[in-house]
Design a protein around this motif. Structure first.
Motif, PDB file in Angstrom:
ATOM      1  N   VAL A  12      34.805  24.839  22.068  1.00  0.00           N
ATOM      2  CA  VAL A  12      35.614  26.038  21.807  1.00  0.00           C
ATOM      3  C   VAL A  12      34.710  27.265  21.693  1.00  0.00           C
ATOM      4  O   VAL A  12      35.011  28.329  22.252  1.00  0.00           O
ATOM      5  CB  VAL A  12      36.474  25.856  20.529  1.00  0.00           C
ATOM      6  N   LEU A  13      33.591  27.142  20.988  1.00  0.00           N
ATOM      7  CA  LEU A  13      32.658  28.265  20.867  1.00  0.00           C
ATOM      8  C   LEU A  13      32.064  28.666  22.212  1.00  0.00           C
ATOM      9  O   LEU A  13      31.927  29.859  22.505  1.00  0.00           O
ATOM     10  CB  LEU A  13      31.539  27.925  19.877  1.00  0.00           C
ATOM     11  N   LEU A  14      31.710  27.702  23.026  1.00  0.00           N
ATOM     12  CA  LEU A  14      31.162  28.010  24.349  1.00  0.00           C
ATOM     13  C   LEU A  14      32.167  28.788  25.196  1.00  0.00           C
ATOM     14  O   LEU A  14      31.822  29.764  25.859  1.00  0.00           O
ATOM     15  CB  LEU A  14      30.734  26.735  25.073  1.00  0.00           C
ATOM     16  N   PHE A  15      33.415  28.358  25.182  1.00  0.00           N
ATOM     17  CA  PHE A  15      34.437  29.071  25.958  1.00  0.00           C
ATOM     18  C   PHE A  15      34.720  30.458  25.386  1.00  0.00           C
ATOM     19  O   PHE A  15      35.058  31.373  26.114  1.00  0.00           O
ATOM     20  CB  PHE A  15      35.730  28.253  26.058  1.00  0.00           C
ATOM     21  N   ALA A  16      34.578  30.613  24.066  1.00  0.00           N
ATOM     22  CA  ALA A  16      34.790  31.928  23.447  1.00  0.00           C
ATOM     23  C   ALA A  16      33.659  32.889  23.812  1.00  0.00           C
ATOM     24  O   ALA A  16      33.886  34.060  24.105  1.00  0.00           O
ATOM     25  CB  ALA A  16      34.907  31.782  21.936  1.00  0.00           C
ATOM     26  N   VAL A  17      32.424  32.377  23.797  1.00  0.00           N
ATOM     27  CA  VAL A  17      31.256  33.216  24.077  1.00  0.00           C
ATOM     28  C   VAL A  17      31.081  33.447  25.580  1.00  0.00           C
ATOM     29  O   VAL A  17      30.729  34.538  26.024  1.00  0.00           O
ATOM     30  CB  VAL A  17      29.980  32.593  23.465  1.00  0.00           C
ATOM     31  N   PHE A  18      31.361  32.423  26.385  1.00  0.00           N
ATOM     32  CA  PHE A  18      31.212  32.493  27.837  1.00  0.00           C
ATOM     33  C   PHE A  18      32.563  32.192  28.497  1.00  0.00           C
ATOM     34  O   PHE A  18      32.799  31.066  28.932  1.00  0.00           O
ATOM     35  CB  PHE A  18      30.154  31.497  28.334  1.00  0.00           C
ATOM     36  N   PRO A  19      33.455  33.182  28.587  1.00  0.00           N
ATOM     37  CA  PRO A  19      34.808  32.912  29.106  1.00  0.00           C
ATOM     38  C   PRO A  19      34.835  32.461  30.564  1.00  0.00           C
ATOM     39  O   PRO A  19      35.785  31.829  30.998  1.00  0.00           O
ATOM     40  CB  PRO A  19      35.543  34.243  28.931  1.00  0.00           C
ATOM     41  N   ASN A  20      33.797  32.757  31.335  1.00  0.00           N
ATOM     42  CA  ASN A  20      33.787  32.355  32.748  1.00  0.00           C
ATOM     43  C   ASN A  20      33.140  30.991  32.980  1.00  0.00           C
ATOM     44  O   ASN A  20      32.980  30.566  34.118  1.00  0.00           O
ATOM     45  CB  ASN A  20      33.065  33.403  33.606  1.00  0.00           C
ATOM     46  N   ILE A  21      32.774  30.309  31.913  1.00  0.00           N
ATOM     47  CA  ILE A  21      32.139  29.005  32.080  1.00  0.00           C
ATOM     48  C   ILE A  21      33.134  28.039  32.732  1.00  0.00           C
ATOM     49  O   ILE A  21      34.320  28.040  32.430  1.00  0.00           O
ATOM     50  CB  ILE A  21      31.626  28.454  30.733  1.00  0.00           C
ATOM     51  N   GLY A  22      32.658  27.297  33.674  1.00  0.00           N
ATOM     52  CA  GLY A  22      33.527  26.342  34.366  1.00  0.00           C
ATOM     53  C   GLY A  22      34.217  26.918  35.590  1.00  0.00           C
ATOM     54  O   GLY A  22      34.786  26.191  36.377  1.00  0.00           O
ATOM     55  N   LYS A  23      34.163  28.234  35.747  1.00  0.00           N
ATOM     56  CA  LYS A  23      34.770  28.854  36.931  1.00  0.00           C
ATOM     57  C   LYS A  23      33.723  28.957  38.024  1.00  0.00           C
ATOM     58  O   LYS A  23      32.588  29.356  37.776  1.00  0.00           O
ATOM     59  CB  LYS A  23      35.301  30.257  36.609  1.00  0.00           C
ATOM     60  N   ALA A  24      34.108  28.615  39.217  1.00  0.00           N
ATOM     61  CA  ALA A  24      33.181  28.699  40.351  1.00  0.00           C
ATOM     62  C   ALA A  24      32.982  30.160  40.738  1.00  0.00           C
ATOM     63  O   ALA A  24      33.919  30.946  40.721  1.00  0.00           O
ATOM     64  CB  ALA A  24      33.721  27.916  41.532  1.00  0.00           C
ATOM     65  N   VAL A  25      31.783  30.507  41.078  1.00  0.00           N
ATOM     66  CA  VAL A  25      31.495  31.848  41.586  1.00  0.00           C
ATOM     67  C   VAL A  25      31.618  31.780  43.097  1.00  0.00           C
ATOM     68  O   VAL A  25      30.931  31.010  43.760  1.00  0.00           O
ATOM     69  CB  VAL A  25      30.081  32.298  41.173  1.00  0.00           C
ATOM     70  N   ASP A  26      32.536  32.573  43.622  1.00  0.00           N
ATOM     71  CA  ASP A  26      32.791  32.562  45.056  1.00  0.00           C
ATOM     72  C   ASP A  26      31.776  33.387  45.835  1.00  0.00           C
ATOM     73  O   ASP A  26      31.547  33.150  46.992  1.00  0.00           O
ATOM     74  CB  ASP A  26      34.182  33.126  45.360  1.00  0.00           C
ATOM     75  N   GLY A  27      31.205  34.381  45.212  1.00  0.00           N
ATOM     76  CA  GLY A  27      30.437  35.359  45.970  1.00  0.00           C
ATOM     77  C   GLY A  27      31.434  36.316  46.607  1.00  0.00           C
ATOM     78  O   GLY A  27      32.501  36.560  46.072  1.00  0.00           O
ATOM     79  N   TYR A  28      31.120  36.844  47.750  1.00  0.00           N
ATOM     80  CA  TYR A  28      32.096  37.659  48.468  1.00  0.00           C
ATOM     81  C   TYR A  28      32.813  36.763  49.463  1.00  0.00           C
ATOM     82  O   TYR A  28      32.291  35.739  49.905  1.00  0.00           O
ATOM     83  CB  TYR A  28      31.450  38.861  49.165  1.00  0.00           C
ATOM     84  N   ARG A  29      34.032  37.133  49.811  1.00  0.00           N
ATOM     85  CA  ARG A  29      34.791  36.382  50.809  1.00  0.00           C
ATOM     86  C   ARG A  29      35.721  37.358  51.528  1.00  0.00           C
ATOM     87  O   ARG A  29      36.742  37.771  50.997  1.00  0.00           O
ATOM     88  CB  ARG A  29      35.586  35.249  50.162  1.00  0.00           C
ATOM     89  N   LEU A  30      35.305  37.747  52.741  1.00  0.00           N
ATOM     90  CA  LEU A  30      36.107  38.676  53.523  1.00  0.00           C
ATOM     91  C   LEU A  30      37.215  37.938  54.251  1.00  0.00           C
ATOM     92  O   LEU A  30      36.998  36.868  54.812  1.00  0.00           O
ATOM     93  CB  LEU A  30      35.245  39.403  54.553  1.00  0.00           C
ATOM     94  N   VAL A  31      38.405  38.537  54.249  1.00  0.00           N
ATOM     95  CA  VAL A  31      39.545  37.976  54.975  1.00  0.00           C
ATOM     96  C   VAL A  31      40.268  39.108  55.694  1.00  0.00           C
ATOM     97  O   VAL A  31      40.176  40.270  55.317  1.00  0.00           O
ATOM     98  CB  VAL A  31      40.534  37.228  54.051  1.00  0.00           C
ATOM     99  N   CYS A  32      40.985  38.724  56.731  1.00  0.00           N
ATOM    100  CA  CYS A  32      41.814  39.657  57.485  1.00  0.00           C
ATOM    101  C   CYS A  32      43.107  38.922  57.819  1.00  0.00           C
ATOM    102  O   CYS A  32      43.062  37.824  58.377  1.00  0.00           O
ATOM    103  CB  CYS A  32      41.108  40.107  58.763  1.00  0.00           C
ATOM    104  N   ASP A  33      44.242  39.513  57.452  1.00  0.00           N
ATOM    105  CA  ASP A  33      45.525  38.860  57.700  1.00  0.00           C
ATOM    106  C   ASP A  33      45.830  38.728  59.191  1.00  0.00           C
ATOM    107  O   ASP A  33      46.498  37.792  59.602  1.00  0.00           O
ATOM    108  CB  ASP A  33      46.661  39.615  57.004  1.00  0.00           C
ATOM    109  N   LYS A  34      45.345  39.669  59.987  1.00  0.00           N
ATOM    110  CA  LYS A  34      45.540  39.634  61.439  1.00  0.00           C
ATOM    111  C   LYS A  34      44.190  39.823  62.128  1.00  0.00           C
ATOM    112  O   LYS A  34      43.874  40.910  62.606  1.00  0.00           O
ATOM    113  CB  LYS A  34      46.523  40.712  61.870  1.00  0.00           C
ATOM    114  N   PRO A  35      43.371  38.756  62.224  1.00  0.00           N
ATOM    115  CA  PRO A  35      42.021  38.898  62.771  1.00  0.00           C
ATOM    116  C   PRO A  35      41.949  38.976  64.291  1.00  0.00           C
ATOM    117  O   PRO A  35      40.882  39.179  64.847  1.00  0.00           O
ATOM    118  CB  PRO A  35      41.310  37.637  62.267  1.00  0.00           C
TER     119      PRO A  35
END
Length: 131
Positions: A12-35
């Protein structure tokens, strides 16, 4: 205090101090709906323009290095050099049909500062008819 209780408190303390723990970092991700843009059938005197809207769905800013095209008959330009998470940008493309004939397929690569691979590939297609 038992092991399970101490472990639970630690988690509980880890999640309180580091709210993004366990979430994957995507980096950037470009998308286009009509490529892919199909300009249809045109003559050799045609100059085709199209604007693709791209979006960064990642969690890091995308640093645009340049826009590369598969042929000198096609030019591309992006309206931003940095595309933040959730932001959109416009990629303007101009294709000149002069001295071309038959089916056409031209790629537009959006390149990042830190990668030799394209982050996104856009395509224009069509048919150039000779009189």
């Amino acid at each position: 205090m038992g092991f399970k209780i101490r472990y639970s408190i630690l988690v509980v303390l880890l999640f309180a101090v580091f709210p993004n723990i366990g979430k994957a970092v995507d980096g950037y991700r470009l998308v286009c709906d009509k490529p892919v843009f199909d300009f249809g059938t045109v003559g050799q005197s045609a100059v085709i323009t199209n604007v693709f809207t791209i979006r960064n769905e990642g969690d890091l800013t995308f640093p645009v290095k340049y826009v590369r095209t598969s042929c000198g008959c096609t030019k591309g330009q992006v309206d931003k050099r940095m595309i933040g998470p959730g932001e959109t940008a416009r990629v303007s493309v101009v294709y000149t049909a002069a001295r071309r004939k038959g089916p056409q397929k031209k790629n537009i690569w959006i390149m990042a500062m830190n990668s030799p691979e394209p982050a996104l590939v856009l395509t224009i297609t069509g048919l150039v008819k000779v009189p």
